[in-house]
Motif scaffolding. Structure first.
Motif, PDB file in Angstrom:
ATOM      1  N   GLY A  34      23.669  -2.540 -37.015  1.00  7.39           N
ATOM      2  CA  GLY A  34      22.872  -3.581 -37.771  1.00  7.39           C
ATOM      3  C   GLY A  34      23.696  -4.252 -38.885  1.00  7.39           C
ATOM      4  N   GLU A  35      25.055  -3.788 -39.059  1.00  5.42           N
ATOM      5  CA  GLU A  35      25.764  -4.386 -40.268  1.00  5.42           C
ATOM      6  C   GLU A  35      26.152  -5.610 -39.995  1.00  5.42           C
ATOM      7  OE1 GLU A  35      28.502  -2.132 -43.130  1.00  5.42           O
ATOM      8  OE2 GLU A  35      29.246  -1.459 -41.108  1.00  5.42           O
ATOM      9  N   PHE A  36      26.406  -6.769 -40.911  1.00  9.40           N
ATOM     10  CA  PHE A  36      26.882  -7.976 -40.636  1.00  9.40           C
ATOM     11  C   PHE A  36      28.282  -7.979 -41.258  1.00  9.40           C
ATOM     12  CE2 PHE A  36      25.479 -12.593 -39.718  1.00  9.40           C
ATOM     13  CZ  PHE A  36      26.619 -13.152 -39.775  1.00  9.40           C
ATOM     14  N   ILE A  37      29.521  -8.218 -40.539  1.00  7.42           N
ATOM     15  CA  ILE A  37      30.516  -7.916 -41.205  1.00  7.42           C
ATOM     16  C   ILE A  37      31.492  -9.386 -40.971  1.00  7.42           C
ATOM     17  CG2 ILE A  37      32.914  -6.908 -40.382  1.00  7.42           C
ATOM     18  CD1 ILE A  37      30.913  -4.879 -41.422  1.00  7.42           C
ATOM     19  N   LEU A 183      23.635 -23.879 -38.036  1.00 10.31           N
ATOM     20  CA  LEU A 183      24.059 -22.903 -37.035  1.00 10.31           C
ATOM     21  C   LEU A 183      24.356 -21.371 -37.859  1.00 10.31           C
ATOM     22  CD1 LEU A 183      25.014 -21.928 -34.459  1.00 10.31           C
ATOM     23  CD2 LEU A 183      27.304 -22.818 -34.988  1.00 10.31           C
ATOM     24  N   LEU A 184      24.666 -21.527 -39.080  1.00 10.95           N
ATOM     25  CA  LEU A 184      24.777 -20.585 -39.902  1.00 10.95           C
ATOM     26  C   LEU A 184      23.394 -19.895 -40.113  1.00 10.95           C
ATOM     27  CD1 LEU A 184      27.602 -20.999 -42.417  1.00 10.95           C
ATOM     28  CD2 LEU A 184      27.607 -19.298 -40.536  1.00 10.95           C
ATOM     29  N   SER A 185      22.517 -20.661 -40.342  1.00 14.43           N
ATOM     30  CA  SER A 185      20.894 -20.016 -40.792  1.00 14.43           C
ATOM     31  C   SER A 185      20.426 -19.649 -39.327  1.00 14.43           C
ATOM     32  CB  SER A 185      20.136 -21.305 -41.194  1.00 14.43           C
ATOM     33  OG  SER A 185      19.894 -22.283 -40.246  1.00 14.43           O
ATOM     34  N   GLN A 186      20.931 -20.179 -38.258  1.00 18.54           N
ATOM     35  CA  GLN A 186      20.452 -19.669 -36.985  1.00 18.54           C
ATOM     36  C   GLN A 186      20.868 -18.139 -36.689  1.00 18.54           C
ATOM     37  OE1 GLN A 186      17.609 -21.855 -36.995  1.00 18.54           O
ATOM     38  NE2 GLN A 186      17.512 -21.020 -35.058  1.00 18.54           N
ATOM     39  N   ILE A 187      22.396 -17.891 -37.068  1.00 13.95           N
ATOM     40  CA  ILE A 187      22.886 -16.830 -37.014  1.00 13.95           C
ATOM     41  C   ILE A 187      22.313 -15.809 -37.839  1.00 13.95           C
ATOM     42  CG2 ILE A 187      25.113 -15.644 -37.182  1.00 13.95           C
ATOM     43  CD1 ILE A 187      26.604 -17.978 -36.270  1.00 13.95           C
ATOM     44  N   GLN A 188      21.998 -16.054 -39.050  1.00 10.74           N
ATOM     45  CA  GLN A 188      21.218 -15.180 -39.832  1.00 10.74           C
ATOM     46  C   GLN A 188      20.009 -14.600 -39.521  1.00 10.74           C
ATOM     47  OE1 GLN A 188      21.964 -17.721 -43.703  1.00 10.74           O
ATOM     48  NE2 GLN A 188      22.200 -15.557 -44.652  1.00 10.74           N
ATOM     49  N   LYS A 189      19.194 -15.590 -38.930  1.00  5.02           N
ATOM     50  CA  LYS A 189      17.849 -15.329 -38.381  1.00  5.02           C
ATOM     51  C   LYS A 189      18.026 -14.096 -37.208  1.00  5.02           C
ATOM     52  CE  LYS A 189      15.535 -19.622 -39.773  1.00  5.02           C
ATOM     53  NZ  LYS A 189      15.030 -21.040 -39.283  1.00  5.02           N
ATOM     54  N   HIS A 191      20.328 -12.288 -36.770  1.00  3.93           N
ATOM     55  CA  HIS A 191      20.806 -10.945 -37.081  1.00  3.93           C
ATOM     56  C   HIS A 191      19.333 -10.369 -37.761  1.00  3.93           C
ATOM     57  CE1 HIS A 191      22.266  -8.289 -40.564  1.00  3.93           C
ATOM     58  NE2 HIS A 191      22.894  -7.923 -39.455  1.00  3.93           N
ATOM     59  N   LYS A 192      18.631 -11.069 -38.464  1.00  2.37           N
ATOM     60  CA  LYS A 192      17.506 -10.359 -39.243  1.00  2.37           C
ATOM     61  C   LYS A 192      16.513 -10.067 -38.219  1.00  2.37           C
ATOM     62  CE  LYS A 192      14.136 -11.255 -42.916  1.00  2.37           C
ATOM     63  NZ  LYS A 192      13.555 -12.451 -43.728  1.00  2.37           N
TER      64      LYS A 192
END
Length: 284
Positions: A34-37, A183-189, A191-192
């Motif tokens: 679950g980490e974001f590295i 794209l970064l916001s989609q990657i964040q979503k 992950h969340k």
């Protein structure tokens, strides 16, 4: 238990030739579920070689990669299974699109994993939604898409395989500022919502600062730093010596802290900086 653990990894290119080069030297770390590295480092620091070892694309000369406690090279004939569990998105992945439709391209990896029928359809459509690709785009040729849409379609193809770990190598490279932010916001979503482990390699210190829980810093094949994002970026001078530039807002806040103002070092966003500075402004 860590989902991925690297133990004393070493790798050299061009062994026993005049061009022999050490790419990774005695690197060890662990990553929790679950980490974001974030992984940063100058060009040639060993970042890409390192992440390609994480899913068995490159076999280390020595050392081990453990996936949930098991050496991924324990059964070499089954290394393909590891690549479904640790999904890799290469730099400029849109160059790998080749199917008749976007749907088929997204489905390609999932089909090879063994998904079919409703399970496959659900995986493809869920991945497309995570990548913010509308239903009407799925039946188009991937070559009709814009640059940003192609990039997201390629990423969706890896997401459709439902990997436990998603590894992204410079996913925003070549995109305009708006495309990069989206794209970064989609990657964040992703992950969340999924709670999966995400590993992001980037030259953009701002991108890493915004979304990473921890940061690994590679330098000349070695792991120089590993810590929380705040802790790593609070060490601006050390990063500068490695040829890395911290985010502008972090630099400004670090300087204010070093000049005796009562603010924290390692501030990563403008919003955090405002919260730190408001009490000082009220006092004045």
């Amino acid at each position: 238990m860590s989902i991925i653990e690297a133990k004393n990894l070493n790798y050299r290119y061009g062994v026993r030739t005049p061009f022999e080069k050490t790419a990774v030297s005695d690197v060890s770390f662990s990553i929790e579920k679950g980490e974001f590295i974030g992984i940063i480092g100058h060009t040639g620091s060993g970042k890409s070689t390192l992440i390609q070892m994480l899913n068995g694309l490159i076999k280390p000369d020595s050392g081990e990669i453990l996936l949930e406690g098991k050496n991924i090279w324990e059964k070499p004939k089954e290394i393909r299974k590891v690549r479904f569990r640790v999904g890799m998105v290469f730099q400029y992945p849109e160059y790998q699109l080749f199917e008749d439709t976007v749907y088929k391209d997204i489905a390609y990896g999932a089909v090879n994993k063994g998904l079919s029928g409703n399970e496959l359809d659900e995986a493809v459509r869920n991945a497309a939604r995570f990548a913010a690709l509308s239903e009407d785009l799925l039946e188009k040729s991937p070559f009709e898409l814009s640059g940003g849409e192609k990039r997201r379609a390629a990423i969706a193809g890896v997401i459709a395989m439902q990997p436990e770990v998603l590894v992204l190598d410079e996913p925003t490279a070549g995109l305009d500022p708006m495309g990069r932010e989206f794209l970064l916001s989609q990657i964040q979503k992703y992950h969340k919502n999924q709670g999966n482990t995400v590993i992001l390699v980037s030259h953009s210190m701002e991108d890493i600062a915004k979304i990473s829980d921890r940061v690994l810093v590679m330098n000349k094949g070695r792991l120089e730093m590993c810590g929380t994002t705040e802790n790593v970026f609070s060490q601006g001078e050390r990063l500068k010596q490695m040829g890395l530039k911290i985010p502008e807002i972090t630099y400004i806040m670090n300087k204010l802290s070093e000049s005796g103002y009562g603010v924290k070092k390692g501030i990563l966003t403008v919003e955090e900086a405002v919260r730190e500075l408001l009490p000082l402004m009220k006092k004045s």
